[in-house]
Scaffold this motif. Structure first.
Motif, PDB file in Angstrom:
ATOM      1  N   ALA A  79    -105.198  -3.884-105.968  1.00 31.79           N
ATOM      2  CA  ALA A  79    -105.310  -2.986-104.820  1.00 31.79           C
ATOM      3  C   ALA A  79    -103.940  -2.450-104.438  1.00 31.79           C
ATOM      4  N   THR A  80    -103.886  -1.175-104.111  1.00 35.83           N
ATOM      5  CA  THR A  80    -102.662  -0.553-103.628  1.00 35.83           C
ATOM      6  C   THR A  80    -103.020   0.509-102.595  1.00 35.83           C
ATOM      7  N   VAL A  81    -102.026   0.869-101.787  1.00 34.30           N
ATOM      8  CA  VAL A  81    -102.190   1.976-100.854  1.00 34.30           C
ATOM      9  C   VAL A  81    -102.452   3.254-101.645  1.00 34.30           C
ATOM     10  N   GLY A  82    -103.496   3.984-101.257  1.00 37.50           N
ATOM     11  CA  GLY A  82    -103.814   5.243-101.918  1.00 37.50           C
ATOM     12  C   GLY A  82    -104.664   5.129-103.166  1.00 37.50           C
ATOM     13  N   MET A  83    -105.166   3.945-103.474  1.00 31.50           N
ATOM     14  CA  MET A  83    -105.999   3.781-104.671  1.00 31.50           C
ATOM     15  C   MET A  83    -107.287   4.589-104.523  1.00 31.50           C
ATOM     16  N   THR A  84    -107.700   5.221-105.613  1.00 27.98           N
ATOM     17  CA  THR A  84    -108.937   6.007-105.631  1.00 27.98           C
ATOM     18  C   THR A  84    -109.660   5.811-106.955  1.00 27.98           C
ATOM     19  N   VAL A  85    -110.872   6.309-107.034  1.00 34.09           N
ATOM     20  CA  VAL A  85    -111.599   6.264-108.299  1.00 34.09           C
ATOM     21  C   VAL A  85    -110.970   7.195-109.327  1.00 34.09           C
ATOM     22  N   TYR A  86    -110.093   8.093-108.878  1.00 33.75           N
ATOM     23  CA  TYR A  86    -109.437   9.019-109.796  1.00 33.75           C
ATOM     24  C   TYR A  86    -108.174   8.432-110.424  1.00 33.75           C
ATOM     25  N   ASN A  87    -107.553   7.457-109.766  1.00 35.82           N
ATOM     26  CA  ASN A  87    -106.308   6.897-110.322  1.00 35.82           C
ATOM     27  C   ASN A  87    -106.389   5.417-110.650  1.00 35.82           C
ATOM     28  N   VAL A  88    -107.570   4.802-110.462  1.00 31.74           N
ATOM     29  CA  VAL A  88    -107.683   3.351-110.603  1.00 31.74           C
ATOM     30  C   VAL A  88    -107.367   2.877-112.020  1.00 31.74           C
TER      31      VAL A  88
END
Length: 248
Positions: A79-88
């Motif tokens: 998990a990180t700040v700003g994680m999305t399904v586009y950059n995971v």
């Protein structure tokens, strides 16, 4: 350390999407999913007690807060700040005793019993159908790489009424719409859905203002409550999953 000091460790300006108006952006078509590399895994010999599970949490800054302030022993947090399904699949995350890895590397290197996923809020400014498709592809890829794991899809926590009423993208109707789409992926056999919003909502279905320091993230003591709730709910899910195994 006081609760106020703890809460300040989740700065309001650290998450670009959760704290700022998120304009609609064009993204690659959903069919461009990452290449995954399945490995041979050893089947889990039945479901073990919750306290001995190998668990992985995948998420954004809210999951980071869960990692920091909940008492969930020995779990890994991708998990990180700003994680999305586009950059995971592109992100590299440092995990204690493992190192800095991609999600694909992590899922190939270690077998998990439980995998929790909570993503979708940072993506609310993108095209809805593309985001849902990417989310579904993520769930399917996780299942391919971890066929013996139970997957738990966690509903995104609401934002406060003030935030919801002022933000054209990150608001509670949009969050509910995405959560509902995510819930449809659960089959209550190997994929389950958990919604913790009832723990933290006010009477109108918004995140209670007193439970958040910045309109979007839970205060530390409520993250701890959330973690305790997850442990209890996971135990119930394991009973359901074992019952399904026995009926097969």
């Amino acid at each position: 350390m006081s609760e106020q000091n703890i809460v300040s460790d989740i700065p309001a300006n650290s998450e670009p999407h959760l704290t700022e108006t998120n304009p609609v952006q064009e993204e690659p078509v959903c069919t461009e999913t990452p290449v995954i590399e399945p490995i041979d895994t050893v089947p889990i010999a039945g479901y073990r007690p919750v306290e001995s599970l190998e668990s992985l949490f995948i998420g954004d800054s809210r999951t980071v807060a869960l990692a920091d302030y909940a008492t969930i022993e020995d779990a890994n947090f991708f998990a990180t700040v700003g994680m999305t399904v586009y950059n995971v699949w592109d992100a590299r995350v440092s995990i204690p005793q493992i190192g800095k890895v991609t999600l694909n590397e992590l899922l190939n290197d270690k077998q998990y019993d439980m995998i929790y996923i909570m993503l979708g809020v940072n993506e609310l400014g993108y095209a809805f159908d593309k985001t849902v498709c990417r989310y579904e592809a993520l769930v399917e890829s996780v299942q391919t790489l971890q066929p013996d794991a139970v997957v738990i899809l966690m509903a995104n926590i609401h934002v406060t009424a003030q935030r919801s009423e002022s933000d054209p993208y990150i608001n509670n109707p949009a969050i509910d719409r995405f959560n509902e789409a995510a819930s449809r992926l659960a089959d209550s056999r190997t994929v389950f859905y958990l919604d913790a919003n009832s723990l933290f909502d006010d009477a109108d279905g918004n995140l209670a203002a007193e439970k958040s320091a910045d309109s979007a993230h839970l205060k530390a003591n409520y993250c701890a409550e959330w973690g305790d709730w997850l442990i209890i709910e996971t135990a119930d899910i394991l009973l359901q999953a074992e019952g399904e195994k026995e009926s097969d």
